[in-house]
Design a protein around this motif. Structure first.
Motif, PDB file in Angstrom:
ATOM      1  N   ASP A  74       0.829  -1.204   0.000  1.00 37.88           N
ATOM      2  CA  ASP A  74       0.000   0.000   0.000  1.00 37.88           C
ATOM      3  C   ASP A  74       0.865   1.256   0.000  1.00 37.88           C
ATOM      4  O   ASP A  74       0.567   2.232  -0.700  1.00 37.88           O
ATOM      5  CB  ASP A  74      -0.934  -0.011   1.209  1.00 37.88           C
ATOM      6  CG  ASP A  74      -1.984   1.084   1.136  1.00 37.88           C
ATOM      7  OD1 ASP A  74      -2.671   1.176   0.099  1.00 37.88           O
ATOM      8  OD2 ASP A  74      -2.120   1.849   2.112  1.00 37.88           O
ATOM      9  N   GLY A 100       1.395   6.916  -6.612  1.00 40.54           N
ATOM     10  CA  GLY A 100       0.166   7.642  -6.927  1.00 40.54           C
ATOM     11  C   GLY A 100       0.198   9.127  -6.632  1.00 40.54           C
ATOM     12  O   GLY A 100      -0.706   9.862  -7.067  1.00 40.54           O
ATOM     13  N   PRO A 109      -0.383   7.893 -12.108  1.00 34.46           N
ATOM     14  CA  PRO A 109      -1.516   7.012 -11.820  1.00 34.46           C
ATOM     15  C   PRO A 109      -1.151   5.939 -10.803  1.00 34.46           C
ATOM     16  O   PRO A 109      -0.111   5.305 -10.915  1.00 34.46           O
ATOM     17  CB  PRO A 109      -1.841   6.391 -13.188  1.00 34.46           C
ATOM     18  CG  PRO A 109      -1.351   7.399 -14.176  1.00 34.46           C
ATOM     19  CD  PRO A 109      -0.122   7.998 -13.553  1.00 34.46           C
ATOM     20  N   ARG A 110      -2.023   5.778  -9.821  1.00 34.44           N
ATOM     21  CA  ARG A 110      -1.747   4.779  -8.781  1.00 34.44           C
ATOM     22  C   ARG A 110      -1.862   3.372  -9.371  1.00 34.44           C
ATOM     23  O   ARG A 110      -2.858   3.047 -10.030  1.00 34.44           O
ATOM     24  CB  ARG A 110      -2.735   4.944  -7.635  1.00 34.44           C
ATOM     25  CG  ARG A 110      -2.596   3.884  -6.546  1.00 34.44           C
ATOM     26  CD  ARG A 110      -3.453   4.204  -5.341  1.00 34.44           C
ATOM     27  NE  ARG A 110      -3.422   3.091  -4.387  1.00 34.44           N
ATOM     28  CZ  ARG A 110      -3.476   3.228  -3.069  1.00 34.44           C
ATOM     29  NH1 ARG A 110      -3.549   4.450  -2.549  1.00 34.44           N
ATOM     30  NH2 ARG A 110      -3.465   2.186  -2.277  1.00 34.44           N
ATOM     31  N   PRO A 111      -0.859   2.528  -9.171  1.00 38.50           N
ATOM     32  CA  PRO A 111      -0.943   1.154  -9.697  1.00 38.50           C
ATOM     33  C   PRO A 111      -2.078   0.389  -9.022  1.00 38.50           C
ATOM     34  O   PRO A 111      -2.284   0.491  -7.810  1.00 38.50           O
ATOM     35  CB  PRO A 111       0.422   0.558  -9.359  1.00 38.50           C
ATOM     36  CG  PRO A 111       0.961   1.392  -8.250  1.00 38.50           C
ATOM     37  CD  PRO A 111       0.404   2.765  -8.448  1.00 38.50           C
ATOM     38  N   GLN A 112      -2.806  -0.376  -9.811  1.00 36.32           N
ATOM     39  CA  GLN A 112      -3.951  -1.123  -9.313  1.00 36.32           C
ATOM     40  C   GLN A 112      -3.585  -2.594  -9.138  1.00 36.32           C
ATOM     41  O   GLN A 112      -2.785  -3.156  -9.904  1.00 36.32           O
ATOM     42  CB  GLN A 112      -5.135  -0.998 -10.286  1.00 36.32           C
ATOM     43  CG  GLN A 112      -5.601   0.432 -10.518  1.00 36.32           C
ATOM     44  CD  GLN A 112      -6.081   1.094  -9.233  1.00 36.32           C
ATOM     45  OE1 GLN A 112      -6.926   0.528  -8.514  1.00 36.32           O
ATOM     46  NE2 GLN A 112      -5.556   2.280  -8.930  1.00 36.32           N
ATOM     47  N   GLY A 113      -4.157  -3.208  -8.148  1.00 34.95           N
ATOM     48  CA  GLY A 113      -4.027  -4.652  -7.990  1.00 34.95           C
ATOM     49  C   GLY A 113      -2.807  -5.120  -7.221  1.00 34.95           C
ATOM     50  O   GLY A 113      -2.576  -6.329  -7.124  1.00 34.95           O
ATOM     51  N   GLU A 148      -2.385  -5.234  -4.148  1.00 36.95           N
ATOM     52  CA  GLU A 148      -2.788  -5.985  -2.960  1.00 36.95           C
ATOM     53  C   GLU A 148      -2.899  -7.485  -3.255  1.00 36.95           C
ATOM     54  O   GLU A 148      -2.786  -8.315  -2.341  1.00 36.95           O
ATOM     55  CB  GLU A 148      -4.113  -5.456  -2.415  1.00 36.95           C
ATOM     56  CG  GLU A 148      -5.322  -5.640  -3.319  1.00 36.95           C
ATOM     57  CD  GLU A 148      -5.452  -4.574  -4.398  1.00 36.95           C
ATOM     58  OE1 GLU A 148      -6.434  -4.634  -5.160  1.00 36.95           O
ATOM     59  OE2 GLU A 148      -4.574  -3.683  -4.473  1.00 36.95           O
ATOM     60  N   ALA A 157       2.127   1.801  -3.515  1.00 35.02           N
ATOM     61  CA  ALA A 157       1.084   2.353  -4.384  1.00 35.02           C
ATOM     62  C   ALA A 157       0.847   3.827  -4.092  1.00 35.02           C
ATOM     63  O   ALA A 157       0.677   4.642  -5.013  1.00 35.02           O
ATOM     64  CB  ALA A 157      -0.211   1.556  -4.212  1.00 35.02           C
TER      65      ALA A 157
END
Length: 591
Positions: free
Chosen positions: A344, A351, A355-359, A361, A347
């Protein structure tokens, strides 16, 4: 000279077996070479690989001491691996490749080390050494297998296609700056193409072991990879994220994994190996990182490495504690919670300005790799997958994972039987007969001997075998010792250093052996404390006479005693290494 030198390992019974195999498969050709293999794979030893130690001529030179000799000896007690840290990883010769050795090693010293452990994590690890030395010392195990006898049937190489295996580079990089991402990706793709080309060249040696072709393919690939990896390092350093230790990822191996197909695992229901925690890789899943976030992202990537190493170290130190779910509840569960928080933070850092990286977690959960026989690995390390992987800076896309140790004896293909625990392990740092020594650098990697004299050639292989009371001779065959004498392996490491590097593209060029009679180092090298590891075993004489003990080895080596080797990572502090050098230079005996 019986049992010493670079002998031709071709025996009459083996030739008959191979000729018969040629008739059966039609296409088999085997290159028999000095000092190596049988061109087949089996779990048996060969009685011709054994020699009474009395028949081995005296062959260990006694160098003359010069006026500047460093006569001291510094001894380290790291135990005999009673805690049971076994692994088929080789962090020196095959960094980043899980189970890459395809045979089991005894590890003493550093408790955290595996194929992927970064230097900073090694420096913070626990150790089995009484003086606090966090270095790692490891060597192939010796086994006794009374269920097999010499000169039984063999499994020929006929259908085996050798392949090249390389460390993955993408999994070992720090955060890739956004400004360098495209260039780095192009170079990672170039590494994949280089590997594919090398494997295409090796196709010509299907069904045989061809030293010359192997050396040509690996040499050309090493040169290509070295230049590409240097370019990645320059690109990333120029963009503010400097990689470290990439030279260790240059070298590759020719593998004969197809020989595993004929091995049957022991009829047990679960692995007896110390379990390992496996976590999804993270470094290769991140987008390009903004310059403003590089430091924070790299700190957290390093923290993920530290968390995983601490979990695996706890598995060793708490072995046998708690109930059946102890490791899951006390180690794996808390590790996942830590990873959630760390991912977290990564990210969030990215961010802030991109753009905040997704996924991310989804990369937090880890598994305990404690599988029934025949199961698949539970996941990947943070720094590495299995020895395969899919592109992104190498390894063979789609390649099957290398075998895991199986059953209470931690058996691997062609490496079966009860592991013999050493009765004594003597670790000595020794002086030089002609010069004062310079302290070793921290994180120096060193190896001695060669695990693959069959496929690579015998140039780096060394005779290591003897018996207690016969220190004046070493054999490249398994010794048969007289009553009251122990089987021994005496392994000397190079005692000369180039003064600059802690590793090199082939893991050897930064070190050299001194002249055995004068102690003189090659031009451009300086004398350092020379490491000697002497390992003793209580092996019943009846077992020796029947050829029932043998070294774990790569499949193409078939327990070749000339494939003996030993590896070392120096994690002594700089202060301790200066103390060791002073002890040797002053002619004292210290510990």
């Amino acid at each position: 000279m019986a049992g010493s030198g670079k002998r031709r390992r071709v025996r009459g019974s083996r030739v008959v077996a191979v000729v018969a195999a040629v008739g059966a498969v039609g296409a088999l050709t085997v290159t028999f070479v000095s000092g190596g293999g049988r061109g087949s794979a089996s779990a048996e030893a060969n009685l011709n690989d054994f020699v009474p130690i009395e028949r081995v001529a005296v062959n260990v030179p006694t160098p003359r001491l010069g006026p500047n000799a460093s006569k001291g000896v510094f001894t380290v007690d790291c135990g005999t691996n009673r805690n049971g840290k076994f692994s088929p990883d080789n962090p020196v010769a095959q960094p980043g490749i899980r189970n890459g050795a395809e045979h089991l090693h005894d590890f003493v010293g550093n408790l955290a080390i595996d194929a992927n452990t970064p230097d900073a994590v090694l420096a913070a690890s626990g150790t089995t050494c009484r003086n606090g030395d966090r270095s790692s010392y490891f060597w192939p195990v010796v086994r006794i297998d009374k269920a097999v006898r010499a000169n039984l049937g063999t499994q020929a190489l006929g259908a085996v296609q050798p392949t090249v295996s390389c460390p993955r580079v993408a999994d070992r990089l720090p955060a890739v700056p956004a400004s360098a991402r495209d260039s780095v990706r192009r170079d990672l793709a170039a590494l994949d193409r280089q590997l594919a080309s090398a494997n295409a060249r090796l196709a010509a040696s299907r069904g045989r072991i061809d030293q010359r072709l192997n050396q040509s393919v690996i040499g050309a690939l090493r040169a290509e990879r070295a230049e590409t990896i240097k370019r990645i390092s320059r690109t990333m350093s120029g963009a503010g994220s400097r990689p470290r230790g990439l030279v260790s990822l240059v070298d590759c191996e020719v593998s004969y994994d197809g020989l595993h197909a004929t091995h049957s695992a022991a009829p047990v229901t679960a692995s007896g190996a110390s379990p390992g925690v496996r976590c999804p890789s993270v470094r290769d899943k991140l987008p390009g990182v903004p310059a403003s976030a590089l430091d924070e992202v790299n700190r957290n990537l390093d923290l993920l490495d530290q968390q995983l190493a601490e979990a695996n170290e706890r598995l060793v130190t708490t072995k046998g504690q708690g109930g059946p779910n102890f490791a899951l509840n006390a180690i794996v569960g808390p590790l996942q919670s830590k990873r959630v928080a760390t991912l977290d933070r990564i990210a969030i850092a990215i961010g802030r300005t991109a753009p905040r990286p997704q996924g991310l977690e989804a990369l937090a959960p880890c598994t305990l790799d404690e599988r029934p026989v025949g199961g698949q690995p539970g996941g990947n390390n943070n720094g590495n997958g299995n020895n395969g992987g899919n592109g992104n800076g190498n390894n063979n896309a789609g390649e099957k994972p290398l075998p895991e140790p199986q059953g209470p004896n931690l058996e691997l293909p062609n490496n079966t039987g009860r592991i013999v625990q050493p009765s004594k392990v003597l670790i000595e740092y020794r002086g030089n007969p002609g010069a004062k020594v310079t302290a070793m650098p921290r994180f120096l990697r060193a190896l001695t001997g060669d695990a693959k004299p069959t496929s690579r050639g015998p140039a780096n292989a060394r005779a290591t075998w003897t018996c207690s009371g016969f220190a004046d001779r070493l054999s490249d065959r398994y010794p048969i010792c007289p009553d009251g004498s122990q089987v021994m392996r005496v392994q000397d490491f190079p005692g000369c250093w180039d003064g600059r590097n802690t590793d090199s593209e082939n893991h050897r060029a930064h070190l050299a052996f001194a002249d055995p009679t004068t102690g003189a180092c090659p031009q451009g090298f300086v004398a350092i404390p020379q490491l000697r590891i002497s390992i003793s075993y209580d092996i019943p004489r009846a077992v020796q006479l029947r050829g029932q003990y043998a070294l774990d080895s790569f499949p193409e080596e078939n327990h070749n005693p000339f494939s003996d080797h030993n590896d070392f990572v120096n994690v002594n502090s700089e202060k301790q290494m200066r103390r060791i050098a002073a002890c040797l230079n002053e002619g004292r005996r210290c510990s």
